[in-house]
Design a protein around this motif. Sequence first.
Motif, PDB file in Angstrom:
ATOM      1  N   PRO A 198       0.836  -1.206   0.000  1.00 45.67           N
ATOM      2  CA  PRO A 198       0.000   0.000   0.000  1.00 45.67           C
ATOM      3  C   PRO A 198       0.865   1.248   0.000  1.00 45.67           C
ATOM      4  O   PRO A 198       2.012   1.225   0.433  1.00 45.67           O
ATOM      5  N   ASP A 199       0.299   2.325  -0.502  1.00 44.45           N
ATOM      6  CA  ASP A 199       1.034   3.582  -0.563  1.00 44.45           C
ATOM      7  C   ASP A 199       1.152   4.252   0.810  1.00 44.45           C
ATOM      8  O   ASP A 199       1.999   5.092   1.008  1.00 44.45           O
ATOM      9  N   VAL A 220     -10.804   3.139   4.069  1.00 42.27           N
ATOM     10  CA  VAL A 220     -10.037   2.593   2.953  1.00 42.27           C
ATOM     11  C   VAL A 220      -9.704   3.738   2.016  1.00 42.27           C
ATOM     12  O   VAL A 220     -10.535   4.618   1.783  1.00 42.27           O
ATOM     13  N   SER A 221      -8.504   3.721   1.495  1.00 44.21           N
ATOM     14  CA  SER A 221      -8.090   4.762   0.557  1.00 44.21           C
ATOM     15  C   SER A 221      -9.012   4.782  -0.653  1.00 44.21           C
ATOM     16  O   SER A 221      -9.353   3.735  -1.213  1.00 44.21           O
ATOM     17  N   ILE A 222      -9.371   5.976  -1.044  1.00 45.46           N
ATOM     18  CA  ILE A 222     -10.227   6.146  -2.225  1.00 45.46           C
ATOM     19  C   ILE A 222      -9.551   5.568  -3.475  1.00 45.46           C
ATOM     20  O   ILE A 222     -10.218   5.199  -4.438  1.00 45.46           O
ATOM     21  N   ALA A 223      -8.221   5.439  -3.444  1.00 41.12           N
ATOM     22  CA  ALA A 223      -7.461   4.931  -4.589  1.00 41.12           C
ATOM     23  C   ALA A 223      -7.270   3.415  -4.559  1.00 41.12           C
ATOM     24  O   ALA A 223      -6.743   2.843  -5.510  1.00 41.12           O
ATOM     25  N   VAL A 225     -16.752  10.202   4.010  1.00 46.94           N
ATOM     26  CA  VAL A 225     -15.432  10.439   3.408  1.00 46.94           C
ATOM     27  C   VAL A 225     -14.617  11.237   4.407  1.00 46.94           C
ATOM     28  O   VAL A 225     -15.122  12.173   5.026  1.00 46.94           O
ATOM     29  N   ARG A 226     -13.363  10.871   4.578  1.00 51.10           N
ATOM     30  CA  ARG A 226     -12.425  11.643   5.388  1.00 51.10           C
ATOM     31  C   ARG A 226     -11.420  12.263   4.429  1.00 51.10           C
ATOM     32  O   ARG A 226     -10.581  11.566   3.859  1.00 51.10           O
ATOM     33  N   LYS A 227     -11.540  13.562   4.246  1.00 49.53           N
ATOM     34  CA  LYS A 227     -10.687  14.287   3.304  1.00 49.53           C
ATOM     35  C   LYS A 227      -9.235  14.286   3.780  1.00 49.53           C
ATOM     36  O   LYS A 227      -8.956  14.485   4.956  1.00 49.53           O
ATOM     37  N   GLN A 228      -8.335  14.041   2.831  1.00 48.42           N
ATOM     38  CA  GLN A 228      -6.887  14.087   3.071  1.00 48.42           C
ATOM     39  C   GLN A 228      -6.494  13.297   4.324  1.00 48.42           C
ATOM     40  O   GLN A 228      -5.701  13.732   5.141  1.00 48.42           O
ATOM     41  N   ARG A 260       3.398   7.439   1.034  1.00 44.05           N
ATOM     42  CA  ARG A 260       4.852   7.309   1.193  1.00 44.05           C
ATOM     43  C   ARG A 260       5.599   8.383   0.422  1.00 44.05           C
ATOM     44  O   ARG A 260       6.687   8.782   0.798  1.00 44.05           O
ATOM     45  N   SER A 261       4.991   8.878  -0.658  1.00 46.30           N
ATOM     46  CA  SER A 261       5.639   9.893  -1.482  1.00 46.30           C
ATOM     47  C   SER A 261       5.427  11.305  -0.940  1.00 46.30           C
ATOM     48  O   SER A 261       5.882  12.272  -1.536  1.00 46.30           O
ATOM     49  N   GLY A 262       4.726  11.427   0.189  1.00 43.25           N
ATOM     50  CA  GLY A 262       4.517  12.734   0.801  1.00 43.25           C
ATOM     51  C   GLY A 262       3.196  13.388   0.463  1.00 43.25           C
ATOM     52  O   GLY A 262       2.889  14.463   0.960  1.00 43.25           O
ATOM     53  N   GLY A 263       2.392  12.758  -0.365  1.00 40.46           N
ATOM     54  CA  GLY A 263       1.088  13.311  -0.705  1.00 40.46           C
ATOM     55  C   GLY A 263       0.027  12.914   0.308  1.00 40.46           C
ATOM     56  O   GLY A 263       0.321  12.305   1.342  1.00 40.46           O
ATOM     57  N   VAL A 264      -1.194  13.267   0.012  1.00 39.63           N
ATOM     58  CA  VAL A 264      -2.326  12.868   0.842  1.00 39.63           C
ATOM     59  C   VAL A 264      -3.446  12.367  -0.058  1.00 39.63           C
ATOM     60  O   VAL A 264      -3.537  12.740  -1.227  1.00 39.63           O
ATOM     61  N   THR A 265      -4.283  11.514   0.498  1.00 43.23           N
ATOM     62  CA  THR A 265      -5.414  10.982  -0.246  1.00 43.23           C
ATOM     63  C   THR A 265      -6.607  10.838   0.693  1.00 43.23           C
ATOM     64  O   THR A 265      -6.434  10.673   1.901  1.00 43.23           O
ATOM     65  N   ASP A 266      -7.779  10.901   0.125  1.00 44.68           N
ATOM     66  CA  ASP A 266      -8.996  10.762   0.913  1.00 44.68           C
ATOM     67  C   ASP A 266      -9.217   9.302   1.304  1.00 44.68           C
ATOM     68  O   ASP A 266      -8.734   8.386   0.642  1.00 44.68           O
ATOM     69  N   ALA A 267      -9.993   9.126   2.369  1.00 44.83           N
ATOM     70  CA  ALA A 267     -10.414   7.797   2.797  1.00 44.83           C
ATOM     71  C   ALA A 267     -11.924   7.713   2.732  1.00 44.83           C
ATOM     72  O   ALA A 267     -12.619   8.667   3.099  1.00 44.83           O
TER      73      ALA A 267
END
Length: 143
Positions: free
Chosen positions: A15-16, A93-96, A114-117, A122-129
């Motif tokens: 996983p990321d 769970v990650s939206i991705a 949805v939980r934003k950001q 691992r690359s320093g970004g953020v993603t929604d759950a």
Amino acid sequence: MTPQQMADLHAASGPDQRPWTADEYAKALTDPNCVVSANSNGFAIGTAIMDQAELHMIIVDHKIRRSGQGQILIQAFEHACRLRGATNIILEVSIANNPAKMFYATNGYTQVGVRKQYYKTRSGGVTDALVLAKSLETNDLPG
């Protein structure tokens, strides 16, 4: 499964999101509310407090994914939560993470928010759950 084995399996799972360390697993396992289902192929870990359970993660060895091991682990986790009195279960769970979203949908989980950001990658970004939930009020207990 030891905390180190859990951490190693998590790190190799791909996983990321940042994987938990052995110390984080060891601490989680000492929580009296911790619920774990595990076998040599993976584990599911979370908590059950009163009528509410939360699945923190389910990890299956990447070499044997899609072999039914996730199904075995999640069913055992849900059963253990029912035995502790939980009537509902939630997870993020990650939206991705499309394979995980399909897995959870197949197992009766539906989106409730949805939980934003929420996740740091691992690359320093953020993603929604996505927040998913399932009722555990079906009677699968013997007797």
